[in-house]
Design a protein around this motif. Structure first.
Motif, PDB file in Angstrom:
ATOM      1  N   ALA A 169       0.844  -1.197   0.000  1.00  0.00           N
ATOM      2  CA  ALA A 169       0.000   0.000   0.000  1.00  0.00           C
ATOM      3  C   ALA A 169       0.875   1.242   0.000  1.00  0.00           C
ATOM      4  O   ALA A 169       1.942   1.264   0.617  1.00  0.00           O
ATOM      5  N   LYS A 170       0.406   2.261  -0.702  1.00  0.00           N
ATOM      6  CA  LYS A 170       1.091   3.557  -0.727  1.00  0.00           C
ATOM      7  C   LYS A 170       0.167   4.591  -0.107  1.00  0.00           C
ATOM      8  O   LYS A 170      -1.011   4.655  -0.443  1.00  0.00           O
ATOM      9  N   ASN A 171       0.728   5.395   0.788  1.00  0.00           N
ATOM     10  CA  ASN A 171      -0.045   6.447   1.446  1.00  0.00           C
ATOM     11  C   ASN A 171       0.797   7.705   1.543  1.00  0.00           C
ATOM     12  O   ASN A 171       1.999   7.642   1.805  1.00  0.00           O
ATOM     13  N   ALA A 172       0.148   8.845   1.368  1.00  0.00           N
ATOM     14  CA  ALA A 172       0.839  10.125   1.526  1.00  0.00           C
ATOM     15  C   ALA A 172       1.124  10.353   3.003  1.00  0.00           C
ATOM     16  O   ALA A 172       0.332   9.981   3.870  1.00  0.00           O
ATOM     17  N   THR A 173       2.257  10.966   3.291  1.00  0.00           N
ATOM     18  CA  THR A 173       2.582  11.312   4.672  1.00  0.00           C
ATOM     19  C   THR A 173       1.709  12.487   5.107  1.00  0.00           C
ATOM     20  O   THR A 173       1.021  13.106   4.288  1.00  0.00           O
ATOM     21  N   LYS A 174       1.752  12.831   6.385  1.00  0.00           N
ATOM     22  CA  LYS A 174       0.891  13.893   6.924  1.00  0.00           C
ATOM     23  C   LYS A 174       1.011  15.198   6.153  1.00  0.00           C
ATOM     24  O   LYS A 174       0.026  15.829   5.840  1.00  0.00           O
ATOM     25  N   GLY A 175       2.196  15.603   5.845  1.00  0.00           N
ATOM     26  CA  GLY A 175       2.382  16.856   5.124  1.00  0.00           C
ATOM     27  C   GLY A 175       2.099  16.728   3.635  1.00  0.00           C
ATOM     28  O   GLY A 175       2.006  17.720   2.922  1.00  0.00           O
ATOM     29  N   GLY A 176       1.960  15.509   3.172  1.00  0.00           N
ATOM     30  CA  GLY A 176       1.700  15.291   1.758  1.00  0.00           C
ATOM     31  C   GLY A 176       2.926  15.465   0.882  1.00  0.00           C
ATOM     32  O   GLY A 176       2.825  15.485  -0.340  1.00  0.00           O
ATOM     33  N   ALA A 212       5.547  13.424   0.799  1.00  0.00           N
ATOM     34  CA  ALA A 212       6.189  12.156   0.456  1.00  0.00           C
ATOM     35  C   ALA A 212       5.144  11.050   0.455  1.00  0.00           C
ATOM     36  O   ALA A 212       4.034  11.220   0.956  1.00  0.00           O
ATOM     37  N   VAL A 213       5.533   9.941  -0.110  1.00  0.00           N
ATOM     38  CA  VAL A 213       4.670   8.765  -0.133  1.00  0.00           C
ATOM     39  C   VAL A 213       5.358   7.662   0.657  1.00  0.00           C
ATOM     40  O   VAL A 213       6.553   7.414   0.488  1.00  0.00           O
ATOM     41  N   LEU A 214       4.604   7.040   1.525  1.00  0.00           N
ATOM     42  CA  LEU A 214       5.114   5.947   2.341  1.00  0.00           C
ATOM     43  C   LEU A 214       4.534   4.645   1.798  1.00  0.00           C
ATOM     44  O   LEU A 214       3.321   4.518   1.636  1.00  0.00           O
ATOM     45  N   THR A 215       5.402   3.701   1.497  1.00  0.00           N
ATOM     46  CA  THR A 215       4.969   2.398   1.007  1.00  0.00           C
ATOM     47  C   THR A 215       5.104   1.388   2.131  1.00  0.00           C
ATOM     48  O   THR A 215       6.138   1.331   2.792  1.00  0.00           O
ATOM     49  N   SER A 216       4.052   0.615   2.343  1.00  0.00           N
ATOM     50  CA  SER A 216       4.090  -0.425   3.372  1.00  0.00           C
ATOM     51  C   SER A 216       3.827  -1.781   2.729  1.00  0.00           C
ATOM     52  O   SER A 216       3.139  -1.878   1.715  1.00  0.00           O
ATOM     53  N   VAL A 217       4.398  -2.806   3.336  1.00  0.00           N
ATOM     54  CA  VAL A 217       4.200  -4.178   2.879  1.00  0.00           C
ATOM     55  C   VAL A 217       3.816  -5.007   4.094  1.00  0.00           C
ATOM     56  O   VAL A 217       4.530  -5.005   5.098  1.00  0.00           O
ATOM     57  N   VAL A 218       2.678  -5.699   3.993  1.00  0.00           N
ATOM     58  CA  VAL A 218       2.171  -6.491   5.107  1.00  0.00           C
ATOM     59  C   VAL A 218       1.874  -7.902   4.613  1.00  0.00           C
ATOM     60  O   VAL A 218       1.177  -8.081   3.603  1.00  0.00           O
ATOM     61  N   ALA A 219       2.398  -8.898   5.320  1.00  0.00           N
ATOM     62  CA  ALA A 219       2.062 -10.294   5.015  1.00  0.00           C
ATOM     63  C   ALA A 219       0.663 -10.572   5.558  1.00  0.00           C
ATOM     64  O   ALA A 219       0.364 -10.254   6.712  1.00  0.00           O
ATOM     65  N   LEU A 220      -0.189 -11.147   4.722  1.00  0.00           N
ATOM     66  CA  LEU A 220      -1.573 -11.401   5.120  1.00  0.00           C
ATOM     67  C   LEU A 220      -1.745 -12.845   5.591  1.00  0.00           C
ATOM     68  O   LEU A 220      -1.255 -13.778   4.948  1.00  0.00           O
TER      69      LEU A 220
END
Length: 131
Positions: free
Chosen positions: A80-87, A89-97
């Protein structure tokens, strides 16, 4: 072939070639990025079957938006990609399901934003059919 085939067709040709040549030696890990782009459900299912067969010989990582492909995976990572609070940068996360979250993610891939019981049932059928 480069002049007449689309990017997706070339990727699928490469997949077929890698499956055919896997017994003759291959890299230990193969990465496929959206190899199922612009295909229908039956073709996505066939691609998933070939990726699954290939994974018996080498490690396969596949980025996909197709639930038919995701359902055939032995493990499922949610990126998943999400913008940081200030917008800024983009933070990418990887989660094992785990199995429950995997089912829910495949249902979301089928249904979109609102996951229904019907989508969950369809996800169950895909997962069981791929086993």
């Amino acid at each position: 072939i480069m002049k007449v085939a689309s990017g997706g067709e070339l990727a699928r040709f490469l997949l077929a070639l890698k499956v055919a040549l896997a017994d003759r030696g291959s890299a230990p890990t193969l990465v496929f990025d959206e190899i199922d782009t612009a295909v229908g459900g039956a073709v996505a299912d066939a691609i998933g079957a070939r990726l699954s067969r290939l994974s018996g010989r080498v490690q396969v990582l596949s980025v996909t938006h197709a639930p038919q492909v995701a359902a055939r995976a032995l493990s499922h990572l949610l990126v998943a990609k999400n913008a940081t609070k200030g917008g800024n940068a983009v933070l990418t996360s990887v989660v094992a399901l785990d199995d429950k979250k995997r089912r829910e993610e495949i249902a979301r891939m089928l249904a979109g934003a609102t996951v229904t019981d019907e989508a969950r049932a369809a996800a169950d059928r895909l997962i069981l059919g791929a086993a």
